[in-house]
Design a protein around this motif. Structure first.
Motif, PDB file in Angstrom:
ATOM      1  N   LEU A   1      81.209  80.719 -29.720  1.00 48.32           N
ATOM      2  CA  LEU A   1      81.455  81.929 -30.427  1.00 48.32           C
ATOM      3  C   LEU A   1      82.673  82.040 -31.221  1.00 48.32           C
ATOM      4  O   LEU A   1      82.578  82.358 -32.392  1.00 48.32           O
ATOM      5  CB  LEU A   1      81.526  82.948 -29.221  1.00 48.32           C
ATOM      6  N   CYS A   2      83.770  81.357 -30.708  1.00 50.82           N
ATOM      7  CA  CYS A   2      85.035  81.257 -31.468  1.00 50.82           C
ATOM      8  C   CYS A   2      84.726  80.339 -32.805  1.00 50.82           C
ATOM      9  O   CYS A   2      85.116  81.021 -33.838  1.00 50.82           O
ATOM     10  CB  CYS A   2      86.293  80.732 -30.435  1.00 50.82           C
ATOM     11  N   ILE A   3      84.291  79.220 -32.616  1.00 52.91           N
ATOM     12  CA  ILE A   3      83.978  78.091 -33.730  1.00 52.91           C
ATOM     13  C   ILE A   3      83.007  79.166 -34.717  1.00 52.91           C
ATOM     14  O   ILE A   3      83.029  78.916 -36.102  1.00 52.91           O
ATOM     15  CB  ILE A   3      83.645  76.936 -33.291  1.00 52.91           C
ATOM     16  N   SER A   4      82.063  79.836 -34.384  1.00 63.64           N
ATOM     17  CA  SER A   4      81.118  80.331 -35.136  1.00 63.64           C
ATOM     18  C   SER A   4      81.564  81.547 -35.960  1.00 63.64           C
ATOM     19  O   SER A   4      81.349  81.595 -37.168  1.00 63.64           O
ATOM     20  CB  SER A   4      79.890  81.048 -34.360  1.00 63.64           C
ATOM     21  N   CYS A   5      82.557  82.070 -35.418  1.00 59.57           N
ATOM     22  CA  CYS A   5      83.341  83.213 -36.172  1.00 59.57           C
ATOM     23  C   CYS A   5      84.148  82.359 -37.383  1.00 59.57           C
ATOM     24  O   CYS A   5      84.280  82.942 -38.569  1.00 59.57           O
ATOM     25  CB  CYS A   5      84.470  84.142 -35.138  1.00 59.57           C
ATOM     26  N   VAL A   6      84.885  81.291 -36.774  1.00 60.20           N
ATOM     27  CA  VAL A   6      85.686  80.522 -37.820  1.00 60.20           C
ATOM     28  C   VAL A   6      84.841  80.170 -38.970  1.00 60.20           C
ATOM     29  O   VAL A   6      85.299  80.162 -40.045  1.00 60.20           O
ATOM     30  CB  VAL A   6      86.538  79.637 -37.162  1.00 60.20           C
ATOM     31  N   LEU A   7      83.471  79.650 -38.546  1.00 60.90           N
ATOM     32  CA  LEU A   7      82.688  79.008 -39.686  1.00 60.90           C
ATOM     33  C   LEU A   7      82.259  80.070 -40.528  1.00 60.90           C
ATOM     34  O   LEU A   7      82.240  80.134 -41.683  1.00 60.90           O
ATOM     35  CB  LEU A   7      81.416  78.413 -38.773  1.00 60.90           C
ATOM     36  N   GLY A   8      81.952  81.313 -39.932  1.00 63.07           N
ATOM     37  CA  GLY A   8      81.556  82.606 -40.822  1.00 63.07           C
ATOM     38  C   GLY A   8      82.832  83.163 -41.682  1.00 63.07           C
ATOM     39  O   GLY A   8      82.383  83.176 -42.949  1.00 63.07           O
ATOM     40  N   LYS A   9      83.930  82.792 -41.257  1.00 57.46           N
ATOM     41  CA  LYS A   9      85.116  83.353 -42.327  1.00 57.46           C
ATOM     42  C   LYS A   9      85.049  82.303 -43.266  1.00 57.46           C
ATOM     43  O   LYS A   9      85.578  82.591 -44.306  1.00 57.46           O
ATOM     44  CB  LYS A   9      86.393  83.293 -41.475  1.00 57.46           C
ATOM     45  N   THR A  10      84.998  80.920 -43.097  1.00 55.62           N
ATOM     46  CA  THR A  10      84.699  79.956 -44.196  1.00 55.62           C
ATOM     47  C   THR A  10      83.926  80.223 -45.032  1.00 55.62           C
ATOM     48  O   THR A  10      84.096  80.128 -46.349  1.00 55.62           O
ATOM     49  CB  THR A  10      84.949  78.655 -43.405  1.00 55.62           C
TER      50      THR A  10
ATOM     51  N   GLY B   1      81.740  70.389 -31.002  1.00 54.51           N
ATOM     52  CA  GLY B   1      82.349  69.468 -31.999  1.00 54.51           C
ATOM     53  C   GLY B   1      81.599  69.276 -33.194  1.00 54.51           C
ATOM     54  O   GLY B   1      82.186  69.157 -34.377  1.00 54.51           O
ATOM     55  N   LEU B   2      80.375  69.523 -33.165  1.00 54.14           N
ATOM     56  CA  LEU B   2      79.485  69.551 -34.360  1.00 54.14           C
ATOM     57  C   LEU B   2      79.873  70.628 -35.435  1.00 54.14           C
ATOM     58  O   LEU B   2      80.044  70.639 -36.552  1.00 54.14           O
ATOM     59  CB  LEU B   2      78.106  69.531 -34.261  1.00 54.14           C
ATOM     60  N   LEU B   3      80.034  71.822 -34.587  1.00 51.86           N
ATOM     61  CA  LEU B   3      80.096  73.013 -35.486  1.00 51.86           C
ATOM     62  C   LEU B   3      81.841  73.039 -35.755  1.00 51.86           C
ATOM     63  O   LEU B   3      81.927  73.394 -37.099  1.00 51.86           O
ATOM     64  CB  LEU B   3      80.320  74.478 -34.612  1.00 51.86           C
ATOM     65  N   ALA B   4      82.723  72.435 -35.326  1.00 53.25           N
ATOM     66  CA  ALA B   4      84.070  72.321 -35.545  1.00 53.25           C
ATOM     67  C   ALA B   4      84.234  71.422 -36.759  1.00 53.25           C
ATOM     68  O   ALA B   4      84.868  71.809 -37.590  1.00 53.25           O
ATOM     69  CB  ALA B   4      84.763  71.566 -34.434  1.00 53.25           C
ATOM     70  N   LEU B   5      83.303  70.291 -36.846  1.00 54.76           N
ATOM     71  CA  LEU B   5      83.305  69.311 -37.947  1.00 54.76           C
ATOM     72  C   LEU B   5      82.667  70.200 -39.156  1.00 54.76           C
ATOM     73  O   LEU B   5      83.303  69.808 -40.278  1.00 54.76           O
ATOM     74  CB  LEU B   5      82.601  68.100 -37.416  1.00 54.76           C
ATOM     75  N   LEU B   6      81.978  70.545 -39.052  1.00 55.19           N
ATOM     76  CA  LEU B   6      81.157  71.476 -40.208  1.00 55.19           C
ATOM     77  C   LEU B   6      82.330  72.559 -40.689  1.00 55.19           C
ATOM     78  O   LEU B   6      82.304  72.732 -41.787  1.00 55.19           O
ATOM     79  CB  LEU B   6      79.856  72.251 -39.569  1.00 55.19           C
TER      80      LEU B   6
END
Length: 847
Positions: free
Chosen positions: A662-671, A753-758
Motif C-alpha cells: 500500500l505504501c509503495i503503491s502510493c509512492v508509485l502513484g505520486k511518481t 521489491g518489484l514495485l519498489a524497483l519500478l
C-alpha cells in the motif's frame, strides 16, 4: 588268527604270574585298633619332613617326618574318640566293633599316597592270590586339598569312600573325577564367593590377593577373582607361594605387598604357609593393611597368638562354625606316653620339652620326671574352645557309622541283625557303604544336621570372625556375622549388632579403591591399560545428566529439557523469543512508536496546511494515504514482538506485506502523477485524462489487491505457524514463526521489491523535471534507501540466529519506513514550517 594268538599268549603269561605280594616292608599305621569294621585315617601329624638323598644303590628310605602339629594331633585323637564313643553306644551299630588305622602323611603328597595304598592292602600279605584283600570301609582324609585329591584319585576306582574334614577345593565336587569323595566342610566355591561379597559389601573395589600355591589356594583364588569381577571388584595383584619356596620368592611377594596401593589383602592361604609369610612381613614391619582371610588361618589360634599378631590385628574372614564335643577334653588329657605308642611319646616330649628315658639309648638333657599331666596344659592340642576342624572329623566318623548302619540294616529293635556274621558280609563290597553315605542324614548331639548333597558336599554355612584385642592384650575371635548359602541371596551375608575393629584398631571402615567414587554429574571413563576399577571422572556432556554415583553412562535429557549446571538434573529449556520485556524489544517498540508519532505529526501539519500550494501540488489525497500506510508499517512491526502464536504468525507477515505494498503503491502513484503532469504540458497531450484521481485510486487498489491475493493464497495453502526451534541452540528453545510456505514469503517480498524497483526507475527518470515542488528526486532517494535496506536484509535475515532474525526484520521495516517518511515528507515540512514564503503559487510557478 592274530587276535587268538594274542589271547593265548596273555593267558599263558597270567597263568605263569606268581601270587600277589608286597614288595618291601609294609608301612605301619601310627595309631591302630582292630575291630569288626575298620575305618582308615590319614592326618598330617607332622608339618614337614627331611629329604633323603637317594644313593641309587639301595632301596630309597622313607622320609623322616619332623615338626609335630598339635592341631593335627587333636584332629586324629578326635577320630579315635568318636570311634570309641560309637563302640560304647547301643543305638548305632550294636554288636559291631569299629577299628581304625591312622597314618601320618607329614603334609607330603607322596606320603599320603603311600598311606592310602597301605590302607587298601593287607599289612602282613607276603604271598596271596591276586584278589582284592579285606580293606577299610572308609577313609577320613585329609587336612589339605592337594593330598586329598591324590587320595581320592586312588580310592575312587575301588569305590572306597573318602571323607575329608578340611579339604575345601571346589575341584573335589566333580563327581566324574572324584566319585567316592565326601566332606564335612563346605566347598571353597561358596567361601570364595562369600569373600567376594564381603569385599563388595564394604566398598573395597581395589584389593590384593595372595594364595597358597596348591590346589586349595589356586582353585579358591580363581573362584574368588571370578566372583569379584562379577561384583565389580578389581584385583591389583594375585600371587601364589608355598612354604617351601626359596626365601627370594617370599621376599618378592613381600615387596609386591609393600609397594601396592591397595589397602585390603585377601589371603586364601593355608595356616602353615601363612606362618612363613608373616615371618617375613614382620621383619619388614609391614602394618596397616586390612587382611581378609580364608577359613584355613582366620581361626588358627597359633597365628593369632604369635609374635606377628600386631600385623593381623583387625583381620576378618569366614570360619567354620564352632561346636562343642562333650567328653573330648577329658579324652585328650588322659593320654599317656606309657601306652607304647611312639606318637604319644613324641607328643609328650614336645609339650613338656623333655626326654622320656629309654633302655636302648642314652639320653642327655632335660629328662621327663613322670609326673607331668596334660590337664593343666593349654595349647592347640588341649584347647577345645575352637573345635571347627575337630568337629568336622567327629561328624565324618559318625557319617561313616550311620552309613554302615544303613548298609547292615541294623535296627535298635533287632540287635541280632548286626551281630550276625551274615550282616558283616554285606559291607565287604565298599560300594554299598558308598551308596549309603549318599543317603545319610542325621543330627549331632549339638542339633546340627549332617547330610551330603549330590556332589558330596555339606550345607555351606560360615561364621564371620573379626580379630579384636582383648583387655589382656590377647587376640580374640569375635563373631560379627555369618554367611548361609541356604538363605535368599540378599540375606546370605548378615551382620550382628557388634562393632567391628579394623586394622590398627580403627573403628572406621578402611578405604581401598583405585579411583575415588565419581559423583553425580559425571561418568566413569576407564584409564587406558588399567583395570575397570581405575577410571577418571568425566563430566557429563551438555544436555546429559547423571544423578547416580559411579555411573558409566550419562542419560540424554528429553528434547525440551537441558542439563543444569551440575549435570545431575534435567530442567526445562529456556524458551527464547523477542519479547516486550527484552532491552532489544523495548528499543524497537520505542522506535516504532516514534515513527508513528512522526507520521501522525506530519499528517497533522499536512491537514492544517492542506490548502497550501505545496500540499496541493503533490496530490494531497495520495500524501494522506501514504501517511496512513506508513503509520500501519510502523505499527505492523509491533506484531513481530511478543510470544509467537498461530494468529500472530499469520498476522505479522501478511500485515507487513500488505501495508508495504500500500505504501509503495502510493509512492508509485505520486511518481506517475509527476511524470504525467509534465507529459500533459506538451502540446496535444491528453494523458492526464487517463490518470486522474479516480485512476490513481484504482492503481493503488489494484497493486494492493494483488498482494492481498498472494497473502490469501499463502495463508490458505501453507500458512506461517509457531515453531519451537531446538536445532539452533542446544541449551535453549527458539520460539519463532515458521514461514510455512517459503515460496509465499519470498513472493510477498518479491512483489514489494518489484514495485519498489519500478518506483525507483520512474522516480529516477523524473528527478530532473523543472518544478520547484518536484518530489521525484526525493522519491528516488527514498527508493534507493528502501532497496538498499531490503537487499541487505536478505543475507542478514538468513544468517541471523534466534530472535535476532525477528529483530533484523523489524529493523528493515522501521528503516525503510523512516527512509520513506523523512525523504518524502521532511523537505515539505521544512518549507511549510520554516520557509512559509516558499509555500506560494508564485514561488511554485517561478520557473
Amino acid at each position: 588268527m592274530g587276535f587268538l594268538h594274542t589271547w593265548l599268549l596273555f593267558t599263558m603269561v597270567r597263568a605263569a604270574d606268581p601270587p600277589c605280594k608286597l614288595w618291601g616292608p609294609p608301612d605301619s599305621p601310627q595309631l591302630r585298633r582292630d575291630g569288626d569294621v575298620t575305618i582308615g585315617g590319614i592326618f598330617s601329624f607332622h608339618n614337614s619332613w627331611e629329604e633323603v638323598i637317594p644313593t641309587f644303590t639301595s632301596r630309597p628310605e622313607r622320609p623322616k617326618c619332623k615338626s609335630l602339629s598339635l592341631r593335627e594331633f587333636q584332629n586324629a585323637q578326635t577320630m579315635v574318640f568318636a570311634i570309641e564313643e560309637i563302640n560304647n553306644r547301643s543305638d548305632i551299630l550294636p554288636g559291631v566293633r569299629l577299628g581304625y588305622k591312622i597314618y601320618d602323611s607329614c603334609g607330603s603328597i607322596e606320603m599320603s599316597l603311600r598311606a592310602s595304598l597301605s590302607l587298601v592292602n593287607e599289612e602282613n600279605a607276603s604271598q596271596m592270590p591276586c584278589q582284592r584283600p579285606n580293606t577299610v570301609q572308609a577313609v577320613i582324609a585329609e587336612t589339605s586339598s592337594t593330598p586329598t585329591i591324590a587320595i581320592s584319585a586312588t580310592m575312587g576306582p575301588l569305590h572306597i569312600p573318602v571323607i575329608s574334614h578340611f579339604a575345601t577345593c571346589a575341584c573335589l565336587s566333580d563327581r566324574m573325577k572324584h566319585p567316592s569323595f565326601f566332606r564335612t566342610i563346605p566347598s571353597d566355591y561358596y567361601q570364595s564367593r562369600a569373600l567376594a561379597k564381603l569385599v563388595k559389601y564394604f566398598g573395597w573395589t581395589w584389593v590384593g590377593a595372595l594364595c597358597s600355591d596348591n590346589d586349595y589356594g589356586n582353585n579358591g583364588m580363581n573362584t574368588f577373582i571370578k566372583a569379584a569381577t562379577e561384583f565389580g571388584v578389581c584385583v591389583e595383584f594375585s600371587e601364589a607361594f608355598f612354604r617351601t619356596d626359596p626365601k627370594e620368592e617370599i621376599l618378592r611377594i613381600v615387596n609386591i605387598v609393600k609397594s601396592a596401593s591397595s589397602k585390603v589383602i585377601v589371603a586364601f592361604v593355608s595356616y602353615s604357609d601363612m606362618e612363613v609369610l608373616l615371618g617375613e612381613l614382620a621383619q619388614h614391619n609391614i602394618t596397616g593393611l586390612q587382611w581378609i582371610g580364608s577359613e584355613s588361618w582366620i581361626s588358627d589360634m597359633s597365628i593369632a597368638t604369635g609374635k606377628w599378631q600386631h600385623i593381623l590385628r583387625g583381620s576378618m574372614g569366614f570360619a567354620i562354625p564352632t561346636a562343642e564335643i562333650r567328653g573330648l577334653a577329658e579324652f585328650l588329657t588322659k593320654l599317656s606316653p606309657s601306652s607304647g605308642v611312639s606318637l604319644y611319646k613324641e607328643l609328650w616330649e614336645t609339650v613338656f620339652e623333655c626326654k622320656i628315658p629309654s633302655q636302648k639309648t642314652a639320653i642327655s638333657g632335660n629328662i621327663c620326671k613322670g609326673n607331668e599331666s596334660l590337664i593343666n596344659v593349654n595349647n592347640q592340642y588341649t584347647d577345645i574352645t575352637e573345635l571347627q576342624i575337630a568337629n568336622n572329623v567327629y561328624k565324618a566318623v559318625y557319617a561313616v557309622a550311620h552309613a554302615l548302619n544303613l548298609t547292615m540294616n541294623c535296627s535298635k529293635w533287632d540287635l541280632n541283625q548286626c551281630s550276625a556274621n551274615k550282616s558283616l558280609e554285606k559291607i565287604k563290597n565298599t560300594w554299598q557303604v558308598l551308596n549309603a553315605l549318599k543317603e545319610v542324614s542325621f543330627f549331632t548331639g549339638n542339633g546340627e544336621k549332617v547330610y551330603f548333597d549330590e556332589n558330596g558336599d555339606p550345607a555351606a554355612r560360615y561364621d564371620l570372625l573379626n580379630w579384636q584385642q582383648g583387655k589382656d592384650g590377647t587376640t580374640k575371635f569375635v563373631k560379627v556375622g555369618f554367611y548361609d548359602v541356604s538363605l535368599p541371596p540378599d540375606l546370605q551375608l548378615s551382620f550382628n549388632n557388634i562393632s567391628i575393629v579394623w586394622a590398627q584398631n580403627e573403628h572406621k571402615v578402611p578405604i581401598s579403591v583405585c579411583s575415588d567414587s565419581c559423583p553425580s554429574g559425571t561418568r566413569k571413563a576407564v584409564q587406558k591399560g588399567k583395570p575397570l576399577c581405575c577410571y577418571d571422572c568425566i563430566p557429563c556432556a551438555d544436555g546429559e545428566i547423571n544423578n547416580e554415583t559411579d555411573s558409566v553412562t550419562c542419560l540424554k535429557c528429553p528434547p525440551t529439557f537441558w542439563s543444569n549446571k551440575w549435570r545431575d538434573t534435567c530442567v526445562l529449556k529456556l524458551v527464547e523469543f523477542l519479547s516486550f520485556e527484552d532491552v532489544m524489544g523495548i528499543v524497537l517498540v520505542a522506535f516504532s512508536l516514534l515513527g508513528v508519532s512522526f507520521t501522525l505529526g506530519i499528517a497533522v501539519v499536512f491537514f492544517i496546511h492542506k490548502d497550501t500550494p505545496i500540499v496541493k501540488a503533490n496530490n494531497s489525497e495520495l500524501s494522506f494515504l501514504l501517511l496512513f500506510s506508513l503509520t500501519l508499517c510502523f505499527l505492523c512491526s509491533l506484531t513481530f514482538i511478543g510470544r509467537p502464536t498461530e494468529w500472530s504468525c499469520m498476522l505479522r507477515h501478511t500485515a507487513f506485506g500488505i501495508t508495504f505494498v500500500l505504501c509503495i503503491s502510493c509512492v508509485l502513484g505520486k511518481t506517475l502523477v509527476v511524470l504525467m503532469a509534465f507529459k500533459a504540458t506538451l502540446p496535444g497531450s491528453n494523458v492526464m485524462k487517463w490518470f486522474g484521481p479516480l485512476q490513481q485510486r484504482l492503481s493503488v487498489l489494484t497493486f494492493t489487491s494483488l498482494q492481498v491475493i498472494i497473502c490469501v493464497l499463502w495463508l490458505t495453502i501453507y500458512p506461517p505457524f509457531p515453531y519451537m526451534n531446538m536445532n539452533l541452540y542446544q541449551e535453549r528453545i527458539i520460539l519463532e514463526c515458521k514461514l510455512g510456505s517459503a515460496f509465499g514469503f519470498w513472493a510477498v517480498l518479491g512483489y514489494i521489491g518489484l514495485l519498489a524497483l519500478l518506483c525507483f526507475i520512474l522516480a529516477f527518470l523524473a528527478r530532473k523535471l523543472p518544478d520547484n515542488f518536484n518530489e521525484a528526486k526525493f522519491i528516488t532517494f527514498s527508493m534507493l534507501i528502501f532497496c538498499a535496506v531490503w537487499i541487505t536484509f536478505i543475507p542478514a535475515y538468513v544468517s541471523s540466529p534466534g530472535k535476532f532474525t525477528v529483530a533484523v526484520e523489524i529493523f528493515a521495516i522501521l528503516a525503510s519506513s523512516f527512509g520513506l517518511l523523512f525523504c518524502i515528507f521532511a523537505p515539505k515540512c521544512y518549507i511549510i514550517l520554516l520557509k512559509p514564503e516558499q509555500n506560494t503559487k508564485k514561488h511554485m510557478m517561478g520557473k
